[in-house]
Design a protein around this motif. Structure first.
Motif, PDB file in Angstrom:
ATOM      1  N   LEU A 163      -1.024  -4.241  11.382  1.00 52.22           N
ATOM      2  CA  LEU A 163      -2.259  -4.169  10.609  1.00 52.22           C
ATOM      3  C   LEU A 163      -3.434  -4.628  11.456  1.00 52.22           C
ATOM      4  O   LEU A 163      -3.282  -5.525  12.298  1.00 52.22           O
ATOM      5  CB  LEU A 163      -2.160  -5.083   9.374  1.00 52.22           C
TER       6      LEU A 163
ATOM      7  N   GLN B 213      -6.569   2.462   4.141  1.00 50.51           N
ATOM      8  CA  GLN B 213      -5.809   1.843   3.055  1.00 50.51           C
ATOM      9  C   GLN B 213      -6.690   1.883   1.809  1.00 50.51           C
ATOM     10  O   GLN B 213      -7.869   1.584   1.856  1.00 50.51           O
ATOM     11  CB  GLN B 213      -5.487   0.402   3.466  1.00 50.51           C
ATOM     12  N   SER B 214      -6.106   2.259   0.678  1.00 48.28           N
ATOM     13  CA  SER B 214      -6.866   2.388  -0.554  1.00 48.28           C
ATOM     14  C   SER B 214      -6.271   1.481  -1.638  1.00 48.28           C
ATOM     15  O   SER B 214      -5.060   1.449  -1.775  1.00 48.28           O
ATOM     16  CB  SER B 214      -6.815   3.845  -1.022  1.00 48.28           C
TER      17      SER B 214
ATOM     18  N   ALA C  80      -0.912   5.510  10.651  1.00 46.69           N
ATOM     19  CA  ALA C  80      -1.733   5.725   9.461  1.00 46.69           C
ATOM     20  C   ALA C  80      -2.684   6.885   9.701  1.00 46.69           C
ATOM     21  O   ALA C  80      -3.287   7.001  10.766  1.00 46.69           O
ATOM     22  CB  ALA C  80      -2.511   4.464   9.127  1.00 46.69           C
TER      23      ALA C  80
ATOM     24  N   GLU D  64      -5.491  -4.396   7.271  1.00 46.95           N
ATOM     25  CA  GLU D  64      -5.330  -3.005   6.885  1.00 46.95           C
ATOM     26  C   GLU D  64      -4.244  -2.361   7.735  1.00 46.95           C
ATOM     27  O   GLU D  64      -4.281  -2.440   8.973  1.00 46.95           O
ATOM     28  CB  GLU D  64      -6.639  -2.242   7.050  1.00 46.95           C
ATOM     29  N   ALA D  65      -3.276  -1.706   7.089  1.00 45.00           N
ATOM     30  CA  ALA D  65      -2.139  -1.092   7.779  1.00 45.00           C
ATOM     31  C   ALA D  65      -2.587   0.014   8.724  1.00 45.00           C
ATOM     32  O   ALA D  65      -3.421   0.845   8.374  1.00 45.00           O
ATOM     33  CB  ALA D  65      -1.156  -0.523   6.759  1.00 45.00           C
TER      34      ALA D  65
ATOM     35  N   THR E 272       2.812   9.387   1.761  1.00 44.64           N
ATOM     36  CA  THR E 272       2.098   8.200   1.300  1.00 44.64           C
ATOM     37  C   THR E 272       3.035   7.000   1.235  1.00 44.64           C
ATOM     38  O   THR E 272       4.207   7.145   0.909  1.00 44.64           O
ATOM     39  CB  THR E 272       1.506   8.461  -0.097  1.00 44.64           C
TER      40      THR E 272
ATOM     41  N   ALA F 256      -1.676  -1.506  -2.518  1.00 42.33           N
ATOM     42  CA  ALA F 256      -2.537  -0.505  -1.882  1.00 42.33           C
ATOM     43  C   ALA F 256      -1.684   0.665  -1.414  1.00 42.33           C
ATOM     44  O   ALA F 256      -0.462   0.560  -1.325  1.00 42.33           O
ATOM     45  CB  ALA F 256      -3.283  -1.124  -0.701  1.00 42.33           C
ATOM     46  N   THR F 257      -2.334   1.776  -1.098  1.00 38.66           N
ATOM     47  CA  THR F 257      -1.641   2.942  -0.556  1.00 38.66           C
ATOM     48  C   THR F 257      -2.289   3.344   0.765  1.00 38.66           C
ATOM     49  O   THR F 257      -3.458   3.055   1.013  1.00 38.66           O
ATOM     50  CB  THR F 257      -1.679   4.145  -1.522  1.00 38.66           C
ATOM     51  N   VAL F 258      -1.490   3.995   1.601  1.00 33.48           N
ATOM     52  CA  VAL F 258      -1.956   4.522   2.882  1.00 33.48           C
ATOM     53  C   VAL F 258      -1.065   5.718   3.224  1.00 33.48           C
ATOM     54  O   VAL F 258       0.107   5.757   2.836  1.00 33.48           O
ATOM     55  CB  VAL F 258      -1.913   3.435   3.985  1.00 33.48           C
TER      56      VAL F 258
END
Length: 158
Positions: A90, A151-152, A147, A130-131, A52, A39-41
């Motif tokens: 998270l 998160q994606s 963040a 989720e971060a 990112t 995932a990315t954030v």
């Protein structure tokens, strides 16, 4: 003919053992999986920068790890392997929090983005994480990142 029978028994025994082993492997518990695996954030790290992060999660029973690489922090000097201490916080199941931490990293050349992990944590079946923040300590200097995006493609589900 006697010699042929002896060889046939040996083959039959080997075949029986192979079938038993295959049956045991088929009955072994399946490895648990986390989804998504990557995932990315986006993070804002104050004066250290923003950018990112790519997070990669793995799971083995209740033990889980997350490795990350982020363009939000770049190293001004060469950083040796295993000299970065990191804590990733998270949200857990939408309300509480949990932390993954560790002091493992590859060597980071000057000017490169910071990579850290695996960061270790504990999970239960069905946990959704989720971060939300990242703390990185290098040579006694602490960078705290928050963040700035969800998160994606979504939270890690264990």
């Amino acid at each position: 003919m006697r010699h042929l029978r002896s060889g046939t028994r040996g083959f039959g025994t080997a075949l029986g053992v192979a079938i038993a082993v295959a049956g045991t492997l088929a009955m072994a518990p399946a490895a648990t999986a986390v989804t998504p695996g990557t995932a990315t954030v986006s993070f804002d790290c104050g004066s250290f920068g923003s950018g990112t992060a790519t997070l990669t999660a793995t799971q083995d029973g209740t033990a889980a790890t997350i490795s990350l690489s982020t363009s939000a922090i770049t190293s001004p000097i060469d950083v040796g392997a295993n000299s970065v201490s990191s804590t990733l916080t998270l949200t857990k199941n939408g309300s509480g929090t949990t932390e993954f931490s560790g002091s493992s990293n590859p060597a980071i050349p000057a000017g490169s983005e910071v990579s850290t992990g695996p960061l270790n944590g504990t999970v239960a079946a069905g946990d959704s994480l989720e971060a939300t923040s990242l703390k990185v300590v290098v040579f006694g200097i602490t960078a705290t990142c928050n963040a700035t995006s969800p998160q994606s493609p979504g939270p890690f589900v264990f």
